[in-house]
Design a protein around this motif. Structure first.
Motif, PDB file in Angstrom:
ATOM      1  N   CYS A  66      -6.442  15.670 -15.596  1.00 41.04           N
ATOM      2  CA  CYS A  66      -5.172  16.361 -15.328  1.00 41.04           C
ATOM      3  C   CYS A  66      -4.170  15.532 -14.528  1.00 41.04           C
ATOM      4  N   GLY A  67      -4.603  14.394 -13.980  1.00 39.75           N
ATOM      5  CA  GLY A  67      -3.684  13.515 -13.271  1.00 39.75           C
ATOM      6  C   GLY A  67      -3.484  13.828 -11.797  1.00 39.75           C
ATOM      7  N   CYS A  68      -4.190  14.818 -11.254  1.00 40.83           N
ATOM      8  CA  CYS A  68      -4.054  15.138  -9.824  1.00 40.83           C
ATOM      9  C   CYS A  68      -4.637  14.016  -8.983  1.00 40.83           C
ATOM     10  N   GLY A  69      -4.144  13.906  -7.763  1.00 44.65           N
ATOM     11  CA  GLY A  69      -4.624  12.884  -6.846  1.00 44.65           C
ATOM     12  C   GLY A  69      -5.930  13.269  -6.178  1.00 44.65           C
ATOM     13  N   ARG A  70      -6.418  12.353  -5.346  1.00 43.12           N
ATOM     14  CA  ARG A  70      -7.702  12.539  -4.655  1.00 43.12           C
ATOM     15  C   ARG A  70      -7.756  13.813  -3.823  1.00 43.12           C
ATOM     16  N   GLU A  71      -6.616  14.232  -3.315  1.00 39.76           N
ATOM     17  CA  GLU A  71      -6.590  15.418  -2.451  1.00 39.76           C
ATOM     18  C   GLU A  71      -6.986  16.693  -3.185  1.00 39.76           C
ATOM     19  N   ALA A  72      -6.998  16.659  -4.518  1.00 42.12           N
ATOM     20  CA  ALA A  72      -7.379  17.837  -5.307  1.00 42.12           C
ATOM     21  C   ALA A  72      -8.895  17.958  -5.467  1.00 42.12           C
ATOM     22  N   PHE A  73      -9.653  16.959  -5.012  1.00 43.33           N
ATOM     23  CA  PHE A  73     -11.101  16.951  -5.181  1.00 43.33           C
ATOM     24  C   PHE A  73     -11.819  17.461  -3.940  1.00 43.33           C
ATOM     25  N   ASP A  74     -12.861  18.247  -4.178  1.00 44.82           N
ATOM     26  CA  ASP A  74     -13.710  18.753  -3.103  1.00 44.82           C
ATOM     27  C   ASP A  74     -15.158  18.415  -3.419  1.00 44.82           C
ATOM     28  N   PRO A  75     -15.958  18.086  -2.380  1.00 49.55           N
ATOM     29  CA  PRO A  75     -17.375  17.801  -2.627  1.00 49.55           C
ATOM     30  C   PRO A  75     -18.120  19.052  -3.075  1.00 49.55           C
ATOM     31  N   VAL A  76     -19.090  18.848  -3.959  1.00 46.15           N
ATOM     32  CA  VAL A  76     -19.942  19.958  -4.409  1.00 46.15           C
ATOM     33  C   VAL A  76     -21.397  19.560  -4.236  1.00 46.15           C
TER      34      VAL A  76
END
Length: 69
Positions: free
Chosen positions: A41-51
Motif C-alpha cells: 500500500c506504500g505506507c511508511g514504517r510508522e504504519a507497522f506494529d509488531p505482532v
C-alpha cells in the motif's frame, strides 16, 4: 519477529526479509531504511506494529510457563 501494516495487513517477516526488494533474510525491522514503505500500500514504517510479541506479565506468559511443568 513479524510486523504488520495496520492499513493493509501486509506482514514483514524478519526471518524472510524481502528478497525481491533486496532486503536480505534476517534483516531486523529496525535496520530497514528510514524511507522503507509497505510493498502493498506504500505506507511508511510508522504504519507497522509488531505482532506475536509476548508482553511481560501477561496471561500468555503464565500459560507458557505452566505448560512447561
Amino acid at each position: 519477529m513479524k510486523y504488520v501494516c495496520e492499513l493493509c495487513g501486509y506482514v514483514y517477516q524478519e526471518q524472510i526479509g524481502e528478497p525481491a526488494r533486496k532486503i536480505a533474510p534476517g534483516t531486523a525491522f529496525s535496520q530497514l531504511p528510514e524511507d522503507y514503505t509497505c510493498p502493498h500500500c506504500g505506507c511508511g514504517r510508522e504504519a507497522f506494529d509488531p505482532v506475536g510479541q509476548a508482553v511481560k506479565g501477561s496471561a500468555g506468559d503464565g500459560e507458557a510457563a505452566h505448560s512447561q511443568r
